[in-house]
Write a protein that holds these residues in place. Structure first.
Motif, PDB file in Angstrom:
ATOM      1  N   ASP A 133       0.813  -1.224   0.000  1.00  0.00           N
ATOM      2  CA  ASP A 133       0.000   0.000   0.000  1.00  0.00           C
ATOM      3  C   ASP A 133       0.848   1.276   0.000  1.00  0.00           C
ATOM      4  N   ASP A 134       2.039   1.192   0.632  1.00  0.00           N
ATOM      5  CA  ASP A 134       2.862   2.416   0.702  1.00  0.00           C
ATOM      6  C   ASP A 134       3.772   2.584  -0.512  1.00  0.00           C
ATOM      7  N   GLY A 135       3.600   1.760  -1.535  1.00  0.00           N
ATOM      8  CA  GLY A 135       4.366   1.928  -2.778  1.00  0.00           C
ATOM      9  C   GLY A 135       5.641   1.107  -2.795  1.00  0.00           C
ATOM     10  N   THR A 136       6.018   0.508  -1.668  1.00  0.00           N
ATOM     11  CA  THR A 136       7.187  -0.372  -1.682  1.00  0.00           C
ATOM     12  C   THR A 136       6.780  -1.723  -2.255  1.00  0.00           C
ATOM     13  N   VAL A 137       7.832  -2.528  -2.519  1.00  0.00           N
ATOM     14  CA  VAL A 137       7.526  -3.811  -3.177  1.00  0.00           C
ATOM     15  C   VAL A 137       8.086  -4.975  -2.354  1.00  0.00           C
ATOM     16  N   LEU A 138       7.255  -5.984  -2.243  1.00  0.00           N
ATOM     17  CA  LEU A 138       7.683  -7.196  -1.543  1.00  0.00           C
ATOM     18  C   LEU A 138       7.913  -8.269  -2.609  1.00  0.00           C
ATOM     19  N   ARG A 139       9.110  -8.860  -2.578  1.00  0.00           N
ATOM     20  CA  ARG A 139       9.398  -9.868  -3.619  1.00  0.00           C
ATOM     21  C   ARG A 139       9.789 -11.195  -2.967  1.00  0.00           C
ATOM     22  N   LEU A 140       9.159 -12.253  -3.451  1.00  0.00           N
ATOM     23  CA  LEU A 140       9.496 -13.579  -2.959  1.00  0.00           C
ATOM     24  C   LEU A 140      10.078 -14.382  -4.119  1.00  0.00           C
ATOM     25  N   SER A 141      11.072 -15.209  -3.811  1.00  0.00           N
ATOM     26  CA  SER A 141      11.611 -16.053  -4.900  1.00  0.00           C
ATOM     27  C   SER A 141      12.049 -17.401  -4.329  1.00  0.00           C
ATOM     28  N   LYS A 142      11.996 -18.391  -5.248  1.00  0.00           N
ATOM     29  CA  LYS A 142      12.418 -19.736  -4.846  1.00  0.00           C
ATOM     30  C   LYS A 142      13.221 -20.352  -5.971  1.00  0.00           C
ATOM     31  N   THR A 143      14.123 -21.238  -5.590  1.00  0.00           N
ATOM     32  CA  THR A 143      14.905 -21.918  -6.632  1.00  0.00           C
ATOM     33  C   THR A 143      13.960 -22.822  -7.417  1.00  0.00           C
ATOM     34  N   SER A 144      14.068 -22.693  -8.722  1.00  0.00           N
ATOM     35  CA  SER A 144      13.246 -23.579  -9.560  1.00  0.00           C
ATOM     36  C   SER A 144      14.198 -24.384 -10.430  1.00  0.00           C
ATOM     37  N   ASN A 145      13.963 -25.711 -10.498  1.00  0.00           N
ATOM     38  CA  ASN A 145      14.850 -26.549 -11.327  1.00  0.00           C
ATOM     39  C   ASN A 145      14.694 -26.205 -12.797  1.00  0.00           C
ATOM     40  N   SER A 146      15.827 -26.093 -13.498  1.00  0.00           N
ATOM     41  CA  SER A 146      15.737 -25.872 -14.948  1.00  0.00           C
ATOM     42  C   SER A 146      15.310 -27.202 -15.586  1.00  0.00           C
ATOM     43  N   MET A 147      14.992 -27.159 -16.884  1.00  0.00           N
ATOM     44  CA  MET A 147      14.575 -28.368 -17.599  1.00  0.00           C
ATOM     45  C   MET A 147      15.694 -29.416 -17.512  1.00  0.00           C
ATOM     46  N   ALA A 148      16.947 -28.961 -17.728  1.00  0.00           N
ATOM     47  CA  ALA A 148      18.089 -29.881 -17.716  1.00  0.00           C
ATOM     48  C   ALA A 148      18.239 -30.518 -16.337  1.00  0.00           C
ATOM     49  N   ALA A 149      18.059 -29.685 -15.276  1.00  0.00           N
ATOM     50  CA  ALA A 149      18.189 -30.209 -13.921  1.00  0.00           C
ATOM     51  C   ALA A 149      17.089 -31.219 -13.640  1.00  0.00           C
ATOM     52  N   THR A 150      15.864 -30.917 -14.134  1.00  0.00           N
ATOM     53  CA  THR A 150      14.747 -31.856 -13.956  1.00  0.00           C
ATOM     54  C   THR A 150      15.093 -33.182 -14.631  1.00  0.00           C
ATOM     55  N   ALA A 151      15.631 -33.075 -15.865  1.00  0.00           N
ATOM     56  CA  ALA A 151      16.007 -34.291 -16.601  1.00  0.00           C
ATOM     57  C   ALA A 151      17.047 -35.074 -15.819  1.00  0.00           C
ATOM     58  N   MET A 152      18.023 -34.401 -15.280  1.00  0.00           N
ATOM     59  CA  MET A 152      19.084 -35.061 -14.526  1.00  0.00           C
ATOM     60  C   MET A 152      18.514 -35.742 -13.282  1.00  0.00           C
ATOM     61  N   ASN A 153      17.554 -35.068 -12.631  1.00  0.00           N
ATOM     62  CA  ASN A 153      16.926 -35.638 -11.432  1.00  0.00           C
ATOM     63  C   ASN A 153      16.202 -36.939 -11.754  1.00  0.00           C
ATOM     64  N   MET A 154      15.585 -36.936 -12.972  1.00  0.00           N
ATOM     65  CA  MET A 154      14.778 -38.107 -13.337  1.00  0.00           C
ATOM     66  C   MET A 154      15.620 -39.257 -13.886  1.00  0.00           C
ATOM     67  N   LEU A 155      16.882 -38.926 -14.220  1.00  0.00           N
ATOM     68  CA  LEU A 155      17.715 -39.906 -14.924  1.00  0.00           C
ATOM     69  C   LEU A 155      17.857 -41.254 -14.193  1.00  0.00           C
ATOM     70  N   PRO A 156      18.163 -41.274 -12.892  1.00  0.00           N
ATOM     71  CA  PRO A 156      18.332 -42.582 -12.230  1.00  0.00           C
ATOM     72  C   PRO A 156      17.087 -43.451 -12.311  1.00  0.00           C
ATOM     73  N   VAL A 157      15.919 -42.822 -12.033  1.00  0.00           N
ATOM     74  CA  VAL A 157      14.664 -43.608 -12.074  1.00  0.00           C
ATOM     75  C   VAL A 157      14.432 -44.123 -13.485  1.00  0.00           C
ATOM     76  N   MET A 158      14.612 -43.201 -14.450  1.00  0.00           N
ATOM     77  CA  MET A 158      14.350 -43.582 -15.840  1.00  0.00           C
ATOM     78  C   MET A 158      15.316 -44.680 -16.293  1.00  0.00           C
ATOM     79  N   THR A 159      16.551 -44.643 -15.817  1.00  0.00           N
ATOM     80  CA  THR A 159      17.530 -45.663 -16.212  1.00  0.00           C
ATOM     81  C   THR A 159      17.082 -47.032 -15.703  1.00  0.00           C
ATOM     82  N   VAL A 160      16.623 -47.055 -14.461  1.00  0.00           N
ATOM     83  CA  VAL A 160      16.162 -48.334 -13.899  1.00  0.00           C
ATOM     84  C   VAL A 160      14.981 -48.852 -14.719  1.00  0.00           C
TER      85      VAL A 160
END
Ligand code: ADP
Length: 439
Positions: A133-160
């Motif tokens: 309301d006073d014109g300032t800004v509140l910003r929230l952020s979180k780490t999000s896995n990139s597509m490549a990181a997601t692929a890497m995460n899935m690799l062990p399961v997918m390999t099995v």
């Protein structure tokens, strides 16, 4: 074939696994991101509400909230873009944030978001900013896995999964291939039409069946031919040896010797003609005709044949007439010669005394044509289809008398097949015969 089917099945599986892996990665990535966005927005709303309720003591409130959720980075930016508070780093070391897309959008529209690699933390982050309301800004952020990181995460399961699927597929492919191949291995080629196999094999089996029938027919024909040949050779040989034996035993009066010698000579000549015809026919049969094709003037050739046959014609007082004109055909001269010779010779042989033989050679709209017409004894209708068969004679005793071997028209038929010439016969008993060769 077995190895090929199995290999292609395995290749399909590998391809399917790769496609599934890519699709799964994309789906998981987007779903995770969607959840992350919702989570951050909700968190932002809570903080915004908390800040609104507890007044302007933003820093304190933010500190507390940040302590609850370690993964969330909370940043508070004043109306000029200067960072007043950052939960992950010292706010005084941070540059002005007014130009960050999510913050610029929050100043302008009340809220904004962005995905990028954080310059401060070095990960891919999802940012969500709200204007307070006073014109300032509140910003929230979180780490999000990139597509490549997601692929890497899935690799062990997918390999099995992939290894398990490949083993399973290999076993299934082996079993399935054996099932597909079995009916082909069990094919009874001797009786191709008895096999109840795949529809796709029907043309092949039909072709094999036709080939088998053709082979059987040829084998049968060869058998009949050898039987006929032996018979045809035996008859003159028996006569020759009979006459010779009588002469040898001195049972022939000296004045009869010329008659007996003539009989022996005639039979021997018949034998020679027969053997010559058999050789010609077997050459045509084996399709081992090595003779070269050349331009043949059919009119000239027919005239030469008539000259050769003139002693026979004169002997029987058969009047030979040839008309038409020069026509050139590209074929094997020797075989064309045999064909025309045999038909013309028959026209004289099976003619009456003082009969006529009319030959026409010329070109028609359908190509070169020769007609050979006589007014001789003719061929009864029921025999006309069979006269081209080997050793077939309408009147066996008379044909022999006339010096026939029964092979002349077979040679004509084979020569015609070789040249793709159409041979037709029109004849009536005692009404003469007309042979037409349409080239
Ligand atoms: P052949 O050596 O006995 O003449 P071909 O194969 O030349 O044998 O002819 C088969 C049979 O067809 C002959 O035996 C004869 O009975 C008949 N034939 C062929 N040409 C004529 C014709 N122009 N007139 C009457 N009969 C013919």
């Amino acid at each position: 074939m077995r190895a090929k089917i199995q290999k292609s099945m395995e290749l399909i599986l590998v391809f399917t696994l790769l496609v599934s892996y890519t699709l799964m990665t994309a789906i998981v990535y987007h779903q995770t991101l969607h959840l992350l966005k919702n989570e951050i927005r909700q968190e932002a709303e809570y903080i915004q509400t908390a800040v609104t309720i507890s007044g302007s003591n933003y820093l304190k409130e933010l500190h507390e909230i940040n302590a609850v959720d370690e993964e969330t980075r909370v940043t508070w930016i004043d109306a000029n873009g200067d960072v007043q508070y950052d939960s992950k780093s010292d706010s005084s070391s941070l540059e002005n944030h007014a130009n960050r897309p999510e913050i610029a959008s929050a100043y302008k529209n009340g809220s904004g978001s962005d995905i990028r690699t954080s310059g401060t933390l070095g990960h891919q982050m999802y940012y969500y900013a709200v204007r307070l309301d006073d014109g300032t800004v509140l910003r929230l952020s979180k780490t999000s896995n990139s597509m490549a990181a997601t692929a890497m995460n899935m690799l062990p399961v997918m390999t099995v999964i992939a290894v398990a699927m490949l083993i399973l597929a290999w076993l299934l492919a082996k079993w399935q291939t054996a099932r597909i191949i079995k009916p082909i291995n069990d094919l009874d080629i001797g009786n191709p039409m008895q096999n109840a196999v795949y529809e796709e094999l029907l043309p092949l089996l039909t072709a094999i069946d036709e080939q088998n029938k053709e082979k059987d027919a040829i084998a049968q024909m060869r058998k009949e031919f050898s039987a006929n040949v032996s018979h045809e050779l035996k008859t003159p040989l028996t006569s020759i040896s009979g006459y010779a034996e009588i002469m040898m035993n001195g049972m022939v009066k000296p004045e009869d010797i010329p008659t007996f010698s003539e009989r022996i000579y005639k039979e021997a000549k018949r034998l020679v003609t027969l053997v010559e015809d058999i050789i010609k026919l077997s050459k045509l049969d084996e399709e081992s005709v090595e003779l070269e094709k050349e331009d043949v003037n059919l009119y000239e050739l027919t005239r030469e044949i008539c000259t050769l046959l003139s002693p026979q014609a004169e002997k029987k007082h058969v009047h030979v007439q040839i008309s038409g004109g020069n026509v050139v055909y590209y074929g094997i001269r020797q075989i064309l010669n045999e064909m025309i010779y045999n038909i013309c010779e028959n026209a004289i042989k099976y003619n009456y005394e003082n009969g006529h033989l009319e030959i026409w050679v010329g070109n028609t709209l359908n190509g070169p044509k020769i007609t050979i017409a006589d007014d001789g004894i003719g061929i009864p209708k029921e025999h006309q289809e069979r006269i081209f068969e080997r050793f077939y004679r309408v009147d066996k005793s008379h044909s022999k008398e006339r010096g026939g071997t029964g092979l002349g028209l077979s040679i004509v038929k084979h020569g015609a097949i070789l040249h793709d010439i159409k041979v037709s016969v029109e004849s009536e008993e005692n009404g003469g015969t007309k042979f037409t060769l349409q080239f």
